[in-house]
Write a protein that holds these residues in place. Structure first.
Motif, PDB file in Angstrom:
ATOM      1  N   ILE A  49       3.937  -4.098  24.058  1.00  0.00           N
ATOM      2  CA  ILE A  49       5.317  -3.970  23.802  1.00  0.00           C
ATOM      3  C   ILE A  49       5.901  -2.595  23.553  1.00  0.00           C
ATOM      4  O   ILE A  49       7.107  -2.746  23.517  1.00  0.00           O
ATOM      5  N   THR A  50       5.261  -1.672  23.332  1.00  0.00           N
ATOM      6  CA  THR A  50       5.762  -0.303  23.073  1.00  0.00           C
ATOM      7  C   THR A  50       6.185   0.374  24.367  1.00  0.00           C
ATOM      8  O   THR A  50       6.703   1.334  24.378  1.00  0.00           O
ATOM      9  N   LYS A  51       5.804  -0.094  25.537  1.00  0.00           N
ATOM     10  CA  LYS A  51       6.035   0.223  26.661  1.00  0.00           C
ATOM     11  C   LYS A  51       7.354  -0.265  27.358  1.00  0.00           C
ATOM     12  O   LYS A  51       7.564  -1.624  27.357  1.00  0.00           O
ATOM     13  N   HIS A  52       8.146   0.509  28.024  1.00  0.00           N
ATOM     14  CA  HIS A  52       9.264   0.012  28.898  1.00  0.00           C
ATOM     15  C   HIS A  52       8.937  -1.350  29.685  1.00  0.00           C
ATOM     16  O   HIS A  52       9.984  -1.995  30.335  1.00  0.00           O
ATOM     17  N   GLU A  91       3.576   9.461  15.019  1.00  0.00           N
ATOM     18  CA  GLU A  91       3.242   8.073  14.559  1.00  0.00           C
ATOM     19  C   GLU A  91       4.549   7.357  14.175  1.00  0.00           C
ATOM     20  O   GLU A  91       4.632   6.286  14.225  1.00  0.00           O
ATOM     21  N   LEU A  92       5.649   7.960  13.550  1.00  0.00           N
ATOM     22  CA  LEU A  92       6.868   7.494  13.302  1.00  0.00           C
ATOM     23  C   LEU A  92       7.346   6.870  14.791  1.00  0.00           C
ATOM     24  O   LEU A  92       7.917   5.773  14.626  1.00  0.00           O
ATOM     25  N   GLU A  93       7.425   7.537  15.598  1.00  0.00           N
ATOM     26  CA  GLU A  93       7.640   7.013  17.095  1.00  0.00           C
ATOM     27  C   GLU A  93       7.015   5.840  17.298  1.00  0.00           C
ATOM     28  O   GLU A  93       7.717   4.842  17.884  1.00  0.00           O
ATOM     29  N   THR A  94       6.063   6.049  17.194  1.00  0.00           N
ATOM     30  CA  THR A  94       5.109   4.717  17.719  1.00  0.00           C
ATOM     31  C   THR A  94       5.352   3.468  16.855  1.00  0.00           C
ATOM     32  O   THR A  94       5.537   2.477  17.095  1.00  0.00           O
ATOM     33  N   GLN A  95       5.548   3.525  15.476  1.00  0.00           N
ATOM     34  CA  GLN A  95       6.049   2.556  14.539  1.00  0.00           C
ATOM     35  C   GLN A  95       7.477   1.953  15.089  1.00  0.00           C
ATOM     36  O   GLN A  95       7.802   0.753  14.946  1.00  0.00           O
ATOM     37  N   GLY A 146       2.588   3.479   4.049  1.00  0.00           N
ATOM     38  CA  GLY A 146       2.823   4.071   4.872  1.00  0.00           C
ATOM     39  C   GLY A 146       4.165   4.416   5.327  1.00  0.00           C
ATOM     40  O   GLY A 146       4.832   3.339   5.011  1.00  0.00           O
ATOM     41  N   TYR A 147       4.618   5.697   5.172  1.00  0.00           N
ATOM     42  CA  TYR A 147       6.101   5.850   5.303  1.00  0.00           C
ATOM     43  C   TYR A 147       6.701   5.467   6.643  1.00  0.00           C
ATOM     44  O   TYR A 147       7.733   4.822   6.728  1.00  0.00           O
ATOM     45  N   CYS A 148       5.710   5.687   7.609  1.00  0.00           N
ATOM     46  CA  CYS A 148       6.282   5.542   9.043  1.00  0.00           C
ATOM     47  C   CYS A 148       6.342   3.901   9.081  1.00  0.00           C
ATOM     48  O   CYS A 148       7.271   3.478   9.947  1.00  0.00           O
ATOM     49  N   TYR A 149       5.491   3.071   8.426  1.00  0.00           N
ATOM     50  CA  TYR A 149       5.632   1.608   8.746  1.00  0.00           C
ATOM     51  C   TYR A 149       6.846   1.092   8.111  1.00  0.00           C
ATOM     52  O   TYR A 149       7.593   0.133   8.418  1.00  0.00           O
ATOM     53  N   SER A 150       6.981   1.748   6.781  1.00  0.00           N
ATOM     54  CA  SER A 150       8.419   1.138   5.984  1.00  0.00           C
ATOM     55  C   SER A 150       9.735   1.489   6.907  1.00  0.00           C
ATOM     56  O   SER A 150      10.497   0.817   7.058  1.00  0.00           O
ATOM     57  N   ILE A 151       9.519   2.738   7.310  1.00  0.00           N
ATOM     58  CA  ILE A 151      10.761   3.162   8.388  1.00  0.00           C
ATOM     59  C   ILE A 151      10.888   2.086   9.673  1.00  0.00           C
ATOM     60  O   ILE A 151      11.919   1.815   9.986  1.00  0.00           O
ATOM     61  N   GLY A 152       9.724   1.752  10.168  1.00  0.00           N
ATOM     62  CA  GLY A 152       9.974   0.937  11.427  1.00  0.00           C
ATOM     63  C   GLY A 152      10.353  -0.451  10.902  1.00  0.00           C
ATOM     64  O   GLY A 152      11.102  -0.880  11.782  1.00  0.00           O
ATOM     65  N   LYS A 153       9.821  -0.741   9.793  1.00  0.00           N
ATOM     66  CA  LYS A 153      10.262  -2.264   9.335  1.00  0.00           C
ATOM     67  C   LYS A 153      11.774  -2.156   8.979  1.00  0.00           C
ATOM     68  O   LYS A 153      12.471  -3.260   8.913  1.00  0.00           O
ATOM     69  N   ALA A 154      12.025  -1.118   8.350  1.00  0.00           N
ATOM     70  CA  ALA A 154      13.379  -1.161   8.095  1.00  0.00           C
ATOM     71  C   ALA A 154      14.389  -1.031   9.289  1.00  0.00           C
ATOM     72  O   ALA A 154      15.437  -1.628   9.355  1.00  0.00           O
ATOM     73  N   ALA A 155      13.806  -0.516  10.319  1.00  0.00           N
ATOM     74  CA  ALA A 155      14.439  -0.454  11.661  1.00  0.00           C
ATOM     75  C   ALA A 155      14.715  -1.928  12.271  1.00  0.00           C
ATOM     76  O   ALA A 155      15.611  -2.254  12.563  1.00  0.00           O
ATOM     77  N   GLN A 156      13.691  -2.494  12.017  1.00  0.00           N
ATOM     78  CA  GLN A 156      13.431  -3.941  12.417  1.00  0.00           C
ATOM     79  C   GLN A 156      14.449  -4.802  11.695  1.00  0.00           C
ATOM     80  O   GLN A 156      15.042  -5.764  12.236  1.00  0.00           O
ATOM     81  N   ASN A 157      14.463  -4.682  10.503  1.00  0.00           N
ATOM     82  CA  ASN A 157      15.273  -5.543   9.656  1.00  0.00           C
ATOM     83  C   ASN A 157      16.865  -5.221  10.191  1.00  0.00           C
ATOM     84  O   ASN A 157      17.736  -6.160  10.172  1.00  0.00           O
ATOM     85  N   MET A 158      17.132  -4.068  10.470  1.00  0.00           N
ATOM     86  CA  MET A 158      18.686  -3.795  11.003  1.00  0.00           C
ATOM     87  C   MET A 158      18.725  -4.420  12.346  1.00  0.00           C
ATOM     88  O   MET A 158      19.871  -4.829  12.596  1.00  0.00           O
TER      89      MET A 158
END
Length: 163
Positions: A49-52, A91-95, A146-158
């Motif tokens: 699901i990370t691929k277009h 890793e942030l981009e991946t998350q 993991g900072y990246c995990y938290s940032i990724g999940k915050a984006a998912q919340n939005m």
């Protein structure tokens, strides 16, 4: 019900697929890798699901369904980088791709099928680590996460709020 679940290779996704299938629902599951155990009643397809390209793969996977009642965006994984200085931008981009862009693209791929259901639902499986308020309140201070995990999940919340 017709149900699509992402991230069914193990853990919560696999258990949800198993439970819904045992209740007689038509379950369609996707993951990058084959599930730890196959559930006979679950139709599985390999999708990253990370691929277009996931949009067209998912669209084809559910093409013959008259409608989709429930989409569970469950795919996810943790991250490293427990100090700001050690956060890897790749890793942030991946998350972000996994926890935000992926659910967006999956939802876009099946939105027409969801709109044909009487009471369609989308569930985005997120985490308290994506809560900005909890971070501000210091709930996770002095804990390894993991900072990246938290940032990724915050984006998912939005993303979830915007839906």
């Amino acid at each position: 019900m017709n149900i699509l679940i992402t991230g069914i290779s193990k853990g919560l996704g696999l258990e949800l697929a198993s439970i819904y299938a045992s209740e007689g629902h038509a379950v369609y599951g996707v993951s990058r890798t084959m599930p730890n155990r196959m559930v006979d009643e679950v139709k599985w397809h390999s999708v990253d699901i990370t691929k277009h390209s996931c949009r067209s793969a998912i669209h084809q996977f559910v093409l013959n369904l008259p409608h989709l009642d429930l989409l569970i965006n469950n795919a996810g994984c943790g991250s490293s980088g427990y100090q700001l200085a050690s956060v890897d931008p790749i890793e942030l981009e991946t998350q972000l791709a996994l926890h935000c862009n992926g659910p967006l693209m999956i939802t876009q791929a099946v939105i027409a099928k969801l709109r044909r259901a009487k009471h369609p639902k989308i569930i985005n499986v997120t985490s308290r680590f994506g809560s900005i308020v909890r971070h501000q309140q210091g709930e996770f201070a002095n804990r390894d996460f993991g900072y990246c995990y938290s940032i990724g999940k915050a984006a998912q919340n939005m993303l979830t709020i915007c839906m």
